[in-house]
Write a protein that holds these residues in place. Structure first.
Motif, PDB file in Angstrom:
ATOM      1  N   PRO A   1     -19.396 -25.530 -38.572  1.00 26.50           N
ATOM      2  CA  PRO A   1     -20.630 -25.156 -39.262  1.00 26.50           C
ATOM      3  C   PRO A   1     -21.608 -26.340 -39.266  1.00 26.50           C
ATOM      4  N   GLY A   2     -22.899 -26.012 -39.298  1.00 25.23           N
ATOM      5  CA  GLY A   2     -23.918 -27.067 -39.299  1.00 25.23           C
ATOM      6  C   GLY A   2     -23.690 -28.070 -40.425  1.00 25.23           C
ATOM      7  N   SER A   3     -22.977 -27.651 -41.456  1.00 23.56           N
ATOM      8  CA  SER A   3     -22.722 -28.492 -42.631  1.00 23.56           C
ATOM      9  C   SER A   3     -21.424 -29.295 -42.511  1.00 23.56           C
ATOM     10  N   LEU A   4     -20.850 -29.397 -41.306  1.00 21.18           N
ATOM     11  CA  LEU A   4     -19.467 -29.901 -41.177  1.00 21.18           C
ATOM     12  C   LEU A   4     -19.236 -31.283 -41.771  1.00 21.18           C
ATOM     13  N   LYS A   5     -20.313 -32.071 -41.911  1.00 20.66           N
ATOM     14  CA  LYS A   5     -20.095 -33.417 -42.477  1.00 20.66           C
ATOM     15  C   LYS A   5     -19.945 -33.386 -43.989  1.00 20.66           C
ATOM     16  N   ILE A   6     -20.357 -32.276 -44.622  1.00 23.71           N
ATOM     17  CA  ILE A   6     -20.281 -32.232 -46.086  1.00 23.71           C
ATOM     18  C   ILE A   6     -19.468 -31.062 -46.635  1.00 23.71           C
TER      19      ILE A   6
ATOM     20  N   GLY B   1     -20.075 -21.271 -36.763  1.00 20.67           N
ATOM     21  CA  GLY B   1     -20.655 -22.549 -36.366  1.00 20.67           C
ATOM     22  C   GLY B   1     -21.247 -22.441 -34.982  1.00 20.67           C
ATOM     23  N   LEU B   2     -21.590 -23.591 -34.421  1.00 21.60           N
ATOM     24  CA  LEU B   2     -22.288 -23.596 -33.135  1.00 21.60           C
ATOM     25  C   LEU B   2     -21.386 -23.199 -31.979  1.00 21.60           C
ATOM     26  N   ARG B   3     -20.070 -23.379 -32.160  1.00 19.38           N
ATOM     27  CA  ARG B   3     -19.164 -23.057 -31.046  1.00 19.38           C
ATOM     28  C   ARG B   3     -18.535 -21.675 -31.181  1.00 19.38           C
ATOM     29  N   GLY B   4     -19.060 -20.865 -32.104  1.00 19.28           N
ATOM     30  CA  GLY B   4     -18.440 -19.572 -32.408  1.00 19.28           C
ATOM     31  C   GLY B   4     -18.365 -18.632 -31.224  1.00 19.28           C
ATOM     32  N   LEU B   5     -19.356 -18.700 -30.350  1.00 19.10           N
ATOM     33  CA  LEU B   5     -19.405 -17.770 -29.224  1.00 19.10           C
ATOM     34  C   LEU B   5     -18.130 -17.831 -28.393  1.00 19.10           C
ATOM     35  N   LYS B   6     -17.702 -19.032 -28.044  1.00 15.79           N
ATOM     36  CA  LYS B   6     -16.520 -19.162 -27.199  1.00 15.79           C
ATOM     37  C   LYS B   6     -15.228 -19.263 -28.026  1.00 15.79           C
ATOM     38  N   TYR B   7     -15.316 -19.949 -29.171  1.00  8.62           N
ATOM     39  CA  TYR B   7     -14.084 -20.294 -29.880  1.00  8.62           C
ATOM     40  C   TYR B   7     -13.829 -19.486 -31.149  1.00  8.62           C
ATOM     41  N   GLY B   8     -14.765 -18.630 -31.546  1.00 10.80           N
ATOM     42  CA  GLY B   8     -14.532 -17.837 -32.752  1.00 10.80           C
ATOM     43  C   GLY B   8     -14.874 -18.592 -34.023  1.00 10.80           C
ATOM     44  N   VAL B   9     -14.420 -18.051 -35.157  1.00  4.26           N
ATOM     45  CA  VAL B   9     -14.801 -18.568 -36.467  1.00  4.26           C
ATOM     46  C   VAL B   9     -13.556 -19.072 -37.204  1.00  4.26           C
ATOM     47  N   THR B  10     -13.738 -19.508 -38.443  1.00  4.57           N
ATOM     48  CA  THR B  10     -12.623 -20.133 -39.179  1.00  4.57           C
ATOM     49  C   THR B  10     -11.367 -19.259 -39.180  1.00  4.57           C
ATOM     50  N   ARG B  11     -11.560 -17.948 -39.417  1.00  4.24           N
ATOM     51  CA  ARG B  11     -10.391 -17.037 -39.484  1.00  4.24           C
ATOM     52  C   ARG B  11      -9.481 -17.175 -38.258  1.00  4.24           C
TER      53      ARG B  11
ATOM     54  N   GLY C   1     -30.921 -20.243 -34.619  1.00 11.31           N
ATOM     55  CA  GLY C   1     -29.597 -19.648 -34.821  1.00 11.31           C
ATOM     56  C   GLY C   1     -28.745 -19.623 -33.580  1.00 11.31           C
ATOM     57  N   HIS C   2     -27.691 -18.850 -33.730  1.00 11.88           N
ATOM     58  CA  HIS C   2     -26.643 -18.803 -32.718  1.00 11.88           C
ATOM     59  C   HIS C   2     -26.974 -17.648 -31.773  1.00 11.88           C
ATOM     60  N   PHE C   3     -27.767 -17.924 -30.752  1.00  5.97           N
ATOM     61  CA  PHE C   3     -28.246 -16.885 -29.846  1.00  5.97           C
ATOM     62  C   PHE C   3     -27.076 -16.161 -29.188  1.00  5.97           C
ATOM     63  N   GLY C   4     -26.060 -16.940 -28.821  1.00  3.92           N
ATOM     64  CA  GLY C   4     -24.936 -16.378 -28.071  1.00  3.92           C
ATOM     65  C   GLY C   4     -24.163 -15.332 -28.846  1.00  3.92           C
ATOM     66  N   ASP C   5     -24.150 -15.420 -30.194  1.00  6.04           N
ATOM     67  CA  ASP C   5     -23.407 -14.396 -30.929  1.00  6.04           C
ATOM     68  C   ASP C   5     -24.303 -13.554 -31.834  1.00  6.04           C
ATOM     69  N   GLY C   6     -25.576 -13.564 -31.567  1.00  3.16           N
ATOM     70  CA  GLY C   6     -26.487 -12.645 -32.264  1.00  3.16           C
ATOM     71  C   GLY C   6     -26.800 -13.018 -33.706  1.00  3.16           C
ATOM     72  N   ASN C   7     -26.382 -14.214 -34.102  1.00  3.23           N
ATOM     73  CA  ASN C   7     -26.503 -14.634 -35.505  1.00  3.23           C
ATOM     74  C   ASN C   7     -27.817 -15.405 -35.708  1.00  3.23           C
TER      75      ASN C   7
END
Ligand SMILES: Cc1cc2nc3c(=O)[nH]c(=O)nc-3n(C[C@H](O)[C@H](O)[C@H](O)COP(=O)(O)OP(=O)(O)OC[C@H]3O[C@@H](n4cnc5c(N)ncnc54)[C@H](O)[C@@H]3O)c2cc1C
Length: 459
Positions: free
Chosen positions: A134-139, A152-162, A371-377
Protein backbone atom coordinates in the motif's frame (compact mmCIF):
# COMPACT_ATOMS: atom_id res chain seq x y z
CA UNK A 1 -15.62 11.20 30.52
CA UNK A 2 -18.33 8.63 31.19
CA UNK A 3 -16.29 5.43 31.52
CA UNK A 4 -16.53 4.32 35.16
CA UNK A 5 -13.40 4.87 37.24
CA UNK A 6 -13.53 1.22 38.24
CA UNK A 7 -13.30 0.20 34.56
CA UNK A 8 -10.34 2.53 34.07
CA UNK A 9 -8.59 1.02 37.09
CA UNK A 10 -9.19 -2.49 35.75
CA UNK A 11 -7.81 -1.44 32.35
CA UNK A 12 -4.67 -0.10 34.07
CA UNK A 13 -4.37 -3.42 35.90
CA UNK A 14 -4.45 -5.27 32.56
CA UNK A 15 -2.00 -3.16 30.49
CA UNK A 16 -0.10 -1.21 33.17
CA UNK A 17 -0.78 2.47 33.86
CA UNK A 18 1.90 3.64 31.38
CA UNK A 19 -0.12 1.97 28.60
CA UNK A 20 -3.37 3.78 29.46
CA UNK A 21 -4.01 7.33 28.22
CA UNK A 22 -6.87 9.33 29.72
CA UNK A 23 -6.02 13.04 29.40
CA UNK A 24 -8.27 15.07 27.06
CA UNK A 25 -5.27 16.00 24.83
CA UNK A 26 -4.29 12.36 24.37
CA UNK A 27 -7.85 11.26 23.77
CA UNK A 28 -8.39 14.00 21.16
CA UNK A 29 -5.35 12.73 19.21
CA UNK A 30 -6.89 9.24 18.96
CA UNK A 31 -10.28 10.62 17.92
CA UNK A 32 -9.06 10.97 14.31
CA UNK A 33 -7.68 8.79 11.57
CA UNK A 34 -6.63 9.63 7.98
CA UNK A 35 -10.27 10.07 6.88
CA UNK A 36 -11.35 13.66 6.38
CA UNK A 37 -14.22 15.22 8.32
CA UNK A 38 -14.68 12.43 10.90
CA UNK A 39 -13.70 12.49 14.56
CA UNK A 40 -15.03 11.49 17.96
CA UNK A 41 -13.28 11.49 21.30
CA UNK A 42 -12.76 8.08 22.98
CA UNK A 43 -13.03 7.60 26.75
CA UNK A 44 -9.50 6.21 26.95
CA UNK A 45 -6.67 4.78 24.85
CA UNK A 46 -4.89 1.52 25.71
CA UNK A 47 -1.75 0.01 24.21
CA UNK A 48 -1.59 -3.80 24.31
CA UNK A 49 1.61 -5.85 24.46
CA UNK A 50 0.14 -9.35 24.33
CA UNK A 51 -2.86 -11.37 23.16
CA UNK A 52 -3.66 -12.08 26.83
CA UNK A 53 -3.98 -8.35 27.50
CA UNK A 54 -6.28 -7.93 24.47
CA UNK A 55 -8.39 -10.83 25.77
CA UNK A 56 -8.55 -9.20 29.20
CA UNK A 57 -9.68 -5.87 27.70
CA UNK A 58 -12.41 -7.52 25.63
CA UNK A 59 -13.68 -9.59 28.56
CA UNK A 60 -13.83 -6.41 30.63
CA UNK A 61 -15.67 -4.59 27.83
CA UNK A 62 -18.33 -7.33 27.79
CA UNK A 63 -18.63 -7.28 31.57
CA UNK A 64 -18.61 -3.48 32.06
CA UNK A 65 -20.48 -2.56 28.87
CA UNK A 66 -17.98 -0.34 27.04
CA UNK A 67 -16.90 -0.56 23.38
CA UNK A 68 -13.45 -1.33 21.93
CA UNK A 69 -12.04 0.18 18.72
CA UNK A 70 -8.91 -1.62 17.43
CA UNK A 71 -6.29 0.62 15.87
CA UNK A 72 -2.91 0.25 14.17
CA UNK A 73 -1.37 3.44 12.74
CA UNK A 74 -4.71 5.09 11.97
CA UNK A 75 -3.94 5.58 8.25
CA UNK A 76 -7.19 4.08 6.98
CA UNK A 77 -9.34 6.22 4.73
CA UNK A 78 -12.83 4.99 5.65
CA UNK A 79 -13.20 6.13 9.28
CA UNK A 80 -12.44 2.58 10.46
CA UNK A 81 -10.79 3.68 13.70
CA UNK A 82 -13.04 6.63 14.57
CA UNK A 83 -14.21 5.95 18.15
CA UNK A 84 -17.89 5.59 19.01
CA UNK A 85 -19.68 6.67 22.20
CA UNK A 86 -18.38 5.05 25.37
CA UNK A 87 -15.39 3.49 23.63
CA UNK A 88 -11.78 2.69 24.37
CA UNK A 89 -9.26 2.75 21.51
CA UNK A 90 -7.08 -0.38 21.61
CA UNK A 91 -3.76 0.28 19.85
CA UNK A 92 -1.60 -2.65 18.70
CA UNK A 93 1.49 -0.73 17.47
CA UNK A 94 3.61 -1.87 20.41
CA UNK A 95 3.22 -5.49 19.30
CA UNK A 96 5.87 -4.93 16.65
CA UNK A 97 8.06 -8.03 16.62
CA UNK A 98 8.93 -10.26 13.70
CA UNK A 99 8.59 -13.63 15.42
CA UNK A 100 9.89 -16.08 12.83
CA UNK A 101 11.22 -16.13 9.28
CA UNK A 102 10.93 -19.71 8.05
CA UNK A 103 13.27 -20.13 5.08
CA UNK A 104 12.21 -23.74 4.48
CA UNK A 105 8.50 -22.98 4.22
CA UNK A 106 8.89 -19.40 2.91
CA UNK A 107 6.73 -17.88 5.62
CA UNK A 108 7.04 -15.03 8.08
CA UNK A 109 5.20 -14.82 11.42
CA UNK A 110 4.73 -11.32 12.78
CA UNK A 111 2.91 -9.36 15.46
CA UNK A 112 0.15 -7.00 14.24
CA UNK A 113 2.05 -3.76 14.91
CA UNK A 114 4.92 -4.51 12.50
CA UNK A 115 5.06 -1.82 9.81
CA UNK A 116 4.21 -3.18 6.36
CA UNK A 117 7.48 -2.04 4.78
CA UNK A 118 9.54 -3.80 7.48
CA UNK A 119 8.12 -7.16 6.40
CA UNK A 120 9.43 -6.84 2.86
CA UNK A 121 12.75 -5.50 4.20
CA UNK A 122 13.13 -8.59 6.40
CA UNK A 123 12.19 -10.84 3.47
CA UNK A 124 14.57 -9.05 1.06
CA UNK A 125 17.53 -9.72 3.37
CA UNK A 126 17.03 -13.41 2.49
CA UNK A 127 16.24 -13.01 -1.21
CA UNK A 128 12.50 -13.21 -0.50
CA UNK A 129 9.58 -10.94 -1.31
CA UNK A 130 6.41 -9.73 0.43
CA UNK A 131 4.54 -8.10 -2.49
CA UNK A 132 1.56 -6.16 -0.98
CA UNK A 133 2.70 -2.53 -0.93
CA UNK A 134 0.00 0.00 0.00
CA UNK A 135 1.10 3.58 -0.64
CA UNK A 136 1.23 3.92 3.16
CA UNK A 137 3.67 1.00 3.61
CA UNK A 138 6.17 3.05 5.61
CA UNK A 139 3.60 3.89 8.29
CA UNK A 140 0.74 1.36 8.15
CA UNK A 141 0.77 -1.81 10.27
CA UNK A 142 0.22 -5.37 9.05
CA UNK A 143 -2.71 -5.70 11.49
CA UNK A 144 -4.42 -2.77 9.76
CA UNK A 145 -3.53 -4.19 6.32
CA UNK A 146 -5.10 -7.55 7.19
CA UNK A 147 -8.19 -5.91 8.70
CA UNK A 148 -8.63 -3.80 5.54
CA UNK A 149 -7.36 -6.44 3.09
CA UNK A 150 -5.18 -3.69 1.70
CA UNK A 151 -4.01 -3.57 -1.88
CA UNK A 152 -1.15 -1.64 -3.34
CA UNK A 153 0.81 -0.77 -6.44
CA UNK A 154 1.75 -4.37 -7.21
CA UNK A 155 -1.80 -5.72 -6.85
CA UNK A 156 -2.28 -6.34 -10.56
CA UNK A 157 0.32 -9.10 -10.75
CA UNK A 158 0.67 -10.17 -7.12
CA UNK A 159 -2.78 -9.70 -5.59
CA UNK A 160 -3.70 -8.15 -2.25
CA UNK A 161 -3.01 -8.84 1.44
CA UNK A 162 -5.51 -11.75 1.59
CA UNK A 163 -3.45 -13.67 -0.99
CA UNK A 164 -0.53 -13.79 1.48
CA UNK A 165 -2.30 -14.51 4.79
CA UNK A 166 -1.80 -18.17 5.67
CA UNK A 167 -2.85 -17.97 9.29
CA UNK A 168 -3.95 -15.69 12.09
CA UNK A 169 -4.10 -15.56 15.85
CA UNK A 170 -7.19 -13.55 16.73
CA UNK A 171 -8.81 -12.46 19.97
CA UNK A 172 -12.55 -12.78 19.40
CA UNK A 173 -14.91 -10.06 20.69
CA UNK A 174 -15.80 -12.33 23.63
CA UNK A 175 -12.11 -12.44 24.68
CA UNK A 176 -11.50 -16.01 23.48
CA UNK A 177 -8.21 -16.51 21.63
CA UNK A 178 -8.42 -18.43 18.35
CA UNK A 179 -5.79 -19.62 15.90
CA UNK A 180 -6.69 -20.36 12.30
CA UNK A 181 -4.69 -21.39 9.25
CA UNK A 182 -1.33 -23.17 8.99
CA UNK A 183 1.94 -23.12 7.07
CA UNK A 184 0.50 -25.77 4.73
CA UNK A 185 0.11 -24.66 1.13
CA UNK A 186 -3.09 -26.71 1.07
CA UNK A 187 -5.46 -26.62 4.05
CA UNK A 188 -9.20 -27.11 3.62
CA UNK A 189 -10.13 -28.22 7.13
CA UNK A 190 -13.50 -26.62 7.89
CA UNK A 191 -14.64 -23.12 7.03
CA UNK A 192 -11.84 -20.72 6.12
CA UNK A 193 -12.31 -18.46 9.13
CA UNK A 194 -9.10 -16.58 8.39
CA UNK A 195 -10.58 -15.44 5.10
CA UNK A 196 -13.61 -14.11 6.95
CA UNK A 197 -11.36 -12.15 9.28
CA UNK A 198 -9.24 -10.68 6.48
CA UNK A 199 -11.04 -7.47 5.53
CA UNK A 200 -13.36 -7.56 8.56
CA UNK A 201 -12.31 -4.00 9.48
CA UNK A 202 -11.75 -4.66 13.15
CA UNK A 203 -15.36 -5.76 13.73
CA UNK A 204 -14.98 -9.55 14.19
CA UNK A 205 -11.75 -9.92 16.15
CA UNK A 206 -8.48 -8.27 17.16
CA UNK A 207 -5.57 -9.72 15.21
CA UNK A 208 -2.69 -10.58 17.53
CA UNK A 209 -0.43 -12.52 15.16
CA UNK A 210 -0.17 -12.98 11.39
CA UNK A 211 1.43 -15.80 9.39
CA UNK A 212 2.30 -14.64 5.88
CA UNK A 213 3.44 -16.35 2.72
CA UNK A 214 6.61 -15.06 1.01
CA UNK A 215 7.79 -15.45 -2.58
CA UNK A 216 11.25 -15.68 -4.09
CA UNK A 217 12.39 -12.13 -4.90
CA UNK A 218 12.20 -11.36 -8.63
CA UNK A 219 15.69 -11.28 -10.14
CA UNK A 220 15.12 -8.21 -12.29
CA UNK A 221 12.80 -5.20 -12.51
CA UNK A 222 12.36 -2.44 -15.06
CA UNK A 223 10.52 0.80 -14.36
CA UNK A 224 9.17 3.10 -17.07
CA UNK A 225 7.20 6.34 -17.09
CA UNK A 226 5.15 7.12 -20.21
CA UNK A 227 3.71 10.59 -20.87
CA UNK A 228 0.44 11.07 -22.76
CA UNK A 229 -1.51 14.01 -24.16
CA UNK A 230 -4.79 12.19 -23.60
CA UNK A 231 -6.13 10.02 -20.79
CA UNK A 232 -7.90 7.81 -23.34
CA UNK A 233 -4.56 7.02 -25.00
CA UNK A 234 -3.12 6.03 -21.61
CA UNK A 235 -6.18 3.85 -20.89
CA UNK A 236 -5.96 2.21 -24.32
CA UNK A 237 -2.26 1.48 -23.75
CA UNK A 238 -3.20 -0.33 -20.54
CA UNK A 239 -5.89 -2.37 -22.30
CA UNK A 240 -3.46 -3.34 -25.07
CA UNK A 241 -0.74 -4.35 -22.60
CA UNK A 242 -3.18 -6.72 -20.89
CA UNK A 243 -4.52 -7.94 -24.25
CA UNK A 244 -0.89 -8.74 -25.22
CA UNK A 245 -0.94 -11.17 -22.23
CA UNK A 246 1.53 -9.11 -20.23
CA UNK A 247 0.74 -8.73 -16.54
CA UNK A 248 3.10 -6.00 -15.31
CA UNK A 249 3.68 -5.74 -11.57
CA UNK A 250 2.70 -2.06 -11.69
CA UNK A 251 0.47 -0.04 -14.02
CA UNK A 252 -0.36 3.20 -12.23
CA UNK A 253 -1.59 6.51 -13.58
CA UNK A 254 -1.78 10.15 -12.57
CA UNK A 255 -4.00 12.78 -14.20
CA UNK A 256 -2.98 16.37 -14.97
CA UNK A 257 -4.10 17.83 -11.62
CA UNK A 258 -2.22 15.15 -9.71
CA UNK A 259 0.91 15.45 -11.89
CA UNK A 260 1.10 19.19 -11.18
CA UNK A 261 0.64 18.71 -7.42
CA UNK A 262 3.25 15.92 -7.28
CA UNK A 263 5.78 17.96 -9.26
CA UNK A 264 5.21 20.97 -6.99
CA UNK A 265 5.77 18.76 -3.97
CA UNK A 266 8.46 16.28 -4.99
CA UNK A 267 10.32 18.06 -7.84
CA UNK A 268 10.89 14.84 -9.77
CA UNK A 269 10.95 16.53 -13.17
CA UNK A 270 7.50 15.34 -14.25
CA UNK A 271 6.24 16.77 -17.56
CA UNK A 272 3.12 18.91 -17.93
CA UNK A 273 0.82 16.31 -19.49
CA UNK A 274 -2.74 15.01 -19.52
CA UNK A 275 -1.68 11.64 -18.05
CA UNK A 276 1.37 9.70 -17.03
CA UNK A 277 1.58 5.95 -16.75
CA UNK A 278 4.03 4.28 -14.38
CA UNK A 279 4.80 0.83 -15.76
CA UNK A 280 6.91 -1.80 -14.06
CA UNK A 281 7.74 -5.37 -14.99
CA UNK A 282 9.68 -7.83 -12.84
CA UNK A 283 10.82 -11.44 -13.01
CA UNK A 284 13.49 -13.32 -14.99
CA UNK A 285 15.83 -10.78 -16.68
CA UNK A 286 15.09 -12.07 -20.19
CA UNK A 287 11.33 -11.89 -19.63
CA UNK A 288 11.65 -8.41 -18.12
CA UNK A 289 13.58 -7.16 -21.18
CA UNK A 290 11.03 -8.69 -23.53
CA UNK A 291 7.98 -7.32 -21.67
CA UNK A 292 9.51 -3.86 -21.18
CA UNK A 293 10.23 -3.63 -24.92
CA UNK A 294 6.66 -4.60 -25.79
CA UNK A 295 5.19 -2.13 -23.28
CA UNK A 296 7.31 0.73 -24.63
CA UNK A 297 6.19 -0.11 -28.17
CA UNK A 298 2.54 -0.23 -27.15
CA UNK A 299 2.82 3.15 -25.41
CA UNK A 300 4.41 4.59 -28.54
CA UNK A 301 1.69 3.08 -30.74
CA UNK A 302 -0.76 5.10 -28.64
CA UNK A 303 1.29 8.27 -29.24
CA UNK A 304 3.06 8.47 -25.90
CA UNK A 305 4.95 11.75 -26.06
CA UNK A 306 7.85 10.23 -24.17
CA UNK A 307 8.77 6.99 -22.38
CA UNK A 308 11.43 7.38 -19.71
CA UNK A 309 13.18 4.15 -18.68
CA UNK A 310 14.86 4.12 -15.26
CA UNK A 311 18.58 3.43 -15.68
CA UNK A 312 19.20 2.46 -12.06
CA UNK A 313 17.38 1.25 -8.93
CA UNK A 314 17.62 4.81 -7.52
CA UNK A 315 15.99 6.31 -10.60
CA UNK A 316 13.29 3.60 -10.49
CA UNK A 317 12.59 4.55 -6.87
CA UNK A 318 12.36 8.23 -7.86
CA UNK A 319 9.82 7.46 -10.61
CA UNK A 320 7.80 5.24 -8.28
CA UNK A 321 7.89 8.03 -5.69
CA UNK A 322 5.87 10.15 -8.15
CA UNK A 323 2.97 7.78 -7.68
CA UNK A 324 3.55 7.01 -4.00
CA UNK A 325 3.48 10.69 -3.06
CA UNK A 326 0.26 11.45 -5.01
CA UNK A 327 -2.03 11.57 -1.97
CA UNK A 328 0.36 13.61 0.19
CA UNK A 329 0.98 16.01 -2.72
CA UNK A 330 -2.75 16.54 -3.32
CA UNK A 331 -3.34 16.96 0.42
CA UNK A 332 -1.18 20.12 0.44
CA UNK A 333 -3.41 21.95 -2.02
CA UNK A 334 -6.66 22.41 -0.10
CA UNK A 335 -7.66 22.35 3.58
CA UNK A 336 -9.68 19.13 3.13
CA UNK A 337 -8.70 16.15 0.99
CA UNK A 338 -11.27 13.39 0.48
CA UNK A 339 -9.84 10.36 -1.26
CA UNK A 340 -12.16 7.74 -2.74
CA UNK A 341 -11.54 4.36 -4.28
CA UNK A 342 -14.37 3.54 -6.68
CA UNK A 343 -13.24 0.54 -8.71
CA UNK A 344 -14.45 -0.70 -12.09
CA UNK A 345 -13.68 -3.56 -14.47
CA UNK A 346 -10.59 -2.61 -16.49
CA UNK A 347 -12.65 -2.40 -19.67
CA UNK A 348 -14.65 0.48 -18.11
CA UNK A 349 -11.68 2.60 -17.02
CA UNK A 350 -11.75 5.17 -19.80
CA UNK A 351 -15.53 5.61 -19.39
CA UNK A 352 -15.21 6.02 -15.64
CA UNK A 353 -12.40 8.57 -15.81
CA UNK A 354 -14.31 10.62 -18.38
CA UNK A 355 -17.37 10.41 -16.11
CA UNK A 356 -15.42 11.69 -13.09
CA UNK A 357 -14.14 14.61 -15.18
CA UNK A 358 -17.74 15.46 -16.19
CA UNK A 359 -18.83 15.25 -12.55
CA UNK A 360 -16.05 17.66 -11.54
CA UNK A 361 -17.39 20.17 -14.07
CA UNK A 362 -21.04 19.56 -13.20
CA UNK A 363 -20.47 20.20 -9.48
CA UNK A 364 -17.73 22.83 -9.93
CA UNK A 365 -15.23 20.76 -7.92
CA UNK A 366 -11.50 20.19 -8.11
CA UNK A 367 -10.88 16.44 -8.37
CA UNK A 368 -7.44 14.92 -8.89
CA UNK A 369 -7.57 11.34 -10.18
CA UNK A 370 -4.82 8.77 -9.82
CA UNK A 371 -4.73 5.08 -9.07
CA UNK A 372 -4.09 1.54 -10.01
CA UNK A 373 -4.92 1.55 -13.73
CA UNK A 374 -4.05 -2.12 -14.14
CA UNK A 375 -6.72 -3.29 -11.70
CA UNK A 376 -9.38 -0.67 -12.30
CA UNK A 377 -8.93 0.91 -8.87
CA UNK A 378 -9.39 4.67 -9.18
CA UNK A 379 -8.73 7.30 -6.53
CA UNK A 380 -10.79 10.38 -7.35
CA UNK A 381 -9.51 12.87 -4.77
CA UNK A 382 -11.64 15.87 -3.88
CA UNK A 383 -9.69 19.00 -2.98
CA UNK A 384 -12.10 21.08 -0.93
CA UNK A 385 -12.71 22.92 2.33
CA UNK A 386 -14.91 21.32 4.96
CA UNK A 387 -15.85 24.79 6.32
CA UNK A 388 -17.62 25.55 3.04
CA UNK A 389 -21.00 23.84 3.49
CA UNK A 390 -22.18 24.46 -0.05
CA UNK A 391 -19.00 22.91 -1.47
CA UNK A 392 -19.24 19.87 0.84
CA UNK A 393 -22.87 19.31 -0.22
CA UNK A 394 -21.66 19.29 -3.83
CA UNK A 395 -18.86 16.85 -2.91
CA UNK A 396 -21.41 14.45 -1.39
CA UNK A 397 -23.68 14.70 -4.44
CA UNK A 398 -20.67 14.03 -6.68
CA UNK A 399 -19.67 10.97 -4.63
CA UNK A 400 -23.14 9.55 -4.88
CA UNK A 401 -23.10 9.85 -8.68
CA UNK A 402 -19.62 8.33 -8.91
CA UNK A 403 -20.59 5.32 -6.76
CA UNK A 404 -23.86 4.84 -8.67
CA UNK A 405 -21.90 4.88 -11.92
CA UNK A 406 -19.28 2.44 -10.58
CA UNK A 407 -22.05 0.00 -9.57
CA UNK A 408 -23.85 0.48 -12.91
CA UNK A 409 -20.75 -0.52 -14.92
CA UNK A 410 -20.14 -3.63 -12.79
CA UNK A 411 -17.66 -2.08 -10.35
CA UNK A 412 -17.52 -1.71 -6.57
CA UNK A 413 -17.79 1.12 -4.06
CA UNK A 414 -14.39 0.31 -2.57
CA UNK A 415 -11.44 -1.58 -4.02
CA UNK A 416 -9.15 -1.38 -1.02
CA UNK A 417 -10.09 1.18 1.63
CA UNK A 418 -13.07 -0.61 3.16
CA UNK A 419 -16.54 0.51 4.21
CA UNK A 420 -15.90 1.76 7.76
CA UNK A 421 -18.12 4.72 8.55
CA UNK A 422 -17.57 6.50 5.28
CA UNK A 423 -19.41 4.19 2.88
CA UNK A 424 -21.89 2.25 4.96
CA UNK A 425 -24.88 4.03 3.45
CA UNK A 426 -23.92 2.55 0.05
CA UNK A 427 -23.29 -1.05 1.14
CA UNK A 428 -26.82 -2.45 0.93
CA UNK A 429 -27.30 -0.94 -2.51
CA UNK A 430 -24.08 -2.62 -3.62
CA UNK A 431 -24.16 -5.96 -1.79
CA UNK A 432 -27.93 -6.54 -1.62
CA UNK A 433 -30.12 -7.21 1.42
CA UNK A 434 -29.50 -10.97 1.69
CA UNK A 435 -25.75 -10.56 1.65
CA UNK A 436 -25.95 -7.81 4.25
CA UNK A 437 -28.21 -9.98 6.46
CA UNK A 438 -25.59 -12.76 6.36
CA UNK A 439 -22.88 -10.27 7.36
CA UNK A 440 -25.02 -8.97 10.23
CA UNK A 441 -25.74 -12.54 11.42
CA UNK A 442 -22.00 -13.32 11.47
CA UNK A 443 -21.33 -10.17 13.47
CA UNK A 444 -24.06 -11.05 16.01
CA UNK A 445 -22.72 -14.60 16.40
CA UNK A 446 -19.14 -13.56 17.04
CA UNK A 447 -19.91 -10.38 18.96
CA UNK A 448 -23.20 -10.93 20.84
CA UNK A 449 -22.81 -7.76 22.93
CA UNK A 450 -21.64 -5.65 19.98
CA UNK A 451 -18.53 -4.49 21.82
CA UNK A 452 -16.00 -4.53 18.94
CA UNK A 453 -15.86 -1.51 16.63
CA UNK A 454 -19.66 -1.07 16.53
CA UNK A 455 -21.22 1.24 13.98
CA UNK A 456 -18.70 0.33 11.26
CA UNK A 457 -19.77 -1.35 7.99
CA UNK A 458 -23.49 -1.52 8.99
CA UNK A 459 -25.91 1.39 9.31
C1 LIG B 1 -0.90 8.10 2.12
C2 LIG B 1 -1.77 6.87 2.18
C3 LIG B 1 -1.67 5.92 1.18
C4 LIG B 1 -2.47 4.77 1.21
N1 LIG B 1 -2.35 3.85 0.22
C5 LIG B 1 -3.09 2.73 0.25
C6 LIG B 1 -2.97 1.74 -0.80
O1 LIG B 1 -2.21 1.89 -1.75
N2 LIG B 1 -3.75 0.62 -0.69
C7 LIG B 1 -4.60 0.42 0.35
O2 LIG B 1 -5.26 -0.61 0.39
N3 LIG B 1 -4.74 1.34 1.34
C8 LIG B 1 -3.99 2.47 1.34
N4 LIG B 1 -4.15 3.41 2.32
C9 LIG B 1 -5.07 3.15 3.43
C10 LIG B 1 -4.42 2.57 4.71
O3 LIG B 1 -3.04 2.81 4.76
C11 LIG B 1 -4.65 1.09 4.84
O4 LIG B 1 -6.04 0.90 5.04
C12 LIG B 1 -3.89 0.37 5.96
O5 LIG B 1 -4.11 -1.00 5.88
C13 LIG B 1 -4.26 0.83 7.35
O6 LIG B 1 -3.29 0.34 8.27
P1 LIG B 1 -3.20 0.98 9.73
O7 LIG B 1 -2.17 0.27 10.52
O8 LIG B 1 -3.03 2.45 9.63
O9 LIG B 1 -4.64 0.61 10.28
P2 LIG B 1 -5.70 1.55 10.98
O10 LIG B 1 -6.03 2.70 10.14
O11 LIG B 1 -5.25 1.85 12.37
O12 LIG B 1 -6.94 0.57 11.06
C14 LIG B 1 -7.59 0.16 9.88
C15 LIG B 1 -8.70 -0.84 10.23
O13 LIG B 1 -8.12 -2.00 10.76
C16 LIG B 1 -8.58 -2.26 12.07
N5 LIG B 1 -7.42 -2.75 12.81
C17 LIG B 1 -6.21 -2.16 12.98
N6 LIG B 1 -5.40 -2.97 13.67
C18 LIG B 1 -6.12 -4.10 13.95
C19 LIG B 1 -5.83 -5.32 14.64
N7 LIG B 1 -4.64 -5.56 15.21
N8 LIG B 1 -6.81 -6.23 14.72
C20 LIG B 1 -8.04 -6.03 14.16
N9 LIG B 1 -8.35 -4.90 13.49
C21 LIG B 1 -7.39 -3.96 13.40
C22 LIG B 1 -9.15 -0.96 12.58
O14 LIG B 1 -10.18 -1.14 13.51
C23 LIG B 1 -9.67 -0.34 11.28
O15 LIG B 1 -10.95 -0.84 11.00
C24 LIG B 1 -3.39 4.58 2.29
C25 LIG B 1 -3.48 5.54 3.29
C26 LIG B 1 -2.70 6.68 3.24
C27 LIG B 1 -2.83 7.69 4.35
Amino acid sequence: MSLALTSLRKLADIVGSSNLLTSPEERIAYGYDATAMLSHRPEAVVFADTAEQIAGILKLANADGFKVVPRGSGTNLSGGTIPCDNSVVLVTVKMDQILELDLRNLTIRVQPGVLTGKIDEAAAAHGLFYPPDPGSLKISTIGGNVAENSGGLRGLKYGVTRDYVLGLEVVLPTGDVMRCGTKCVKDVAGYSIKDLLVGSEGTLGVISEVLLKLLPRPAARKTMLATFDSMTAAAETVSDIIAAKIIPCTLEFLDRTTIRCVEDYAKIGLPDAEAILLMETDGHPAVVEDEAGKMINLAKTHHARDVRVAGSAEEADRLTAARRSAFSALARVAPTTILEDATVPRSELATMIAFIQQIAEKYRLKIGVFGHFGDGNLHPTFLCDERNKDEIDRVHAAFREIFEKAIAVGGTITGEHGIGLAKKEFLERFAGKTSLDVMRALKRTLDPNNVLNPGKIFI
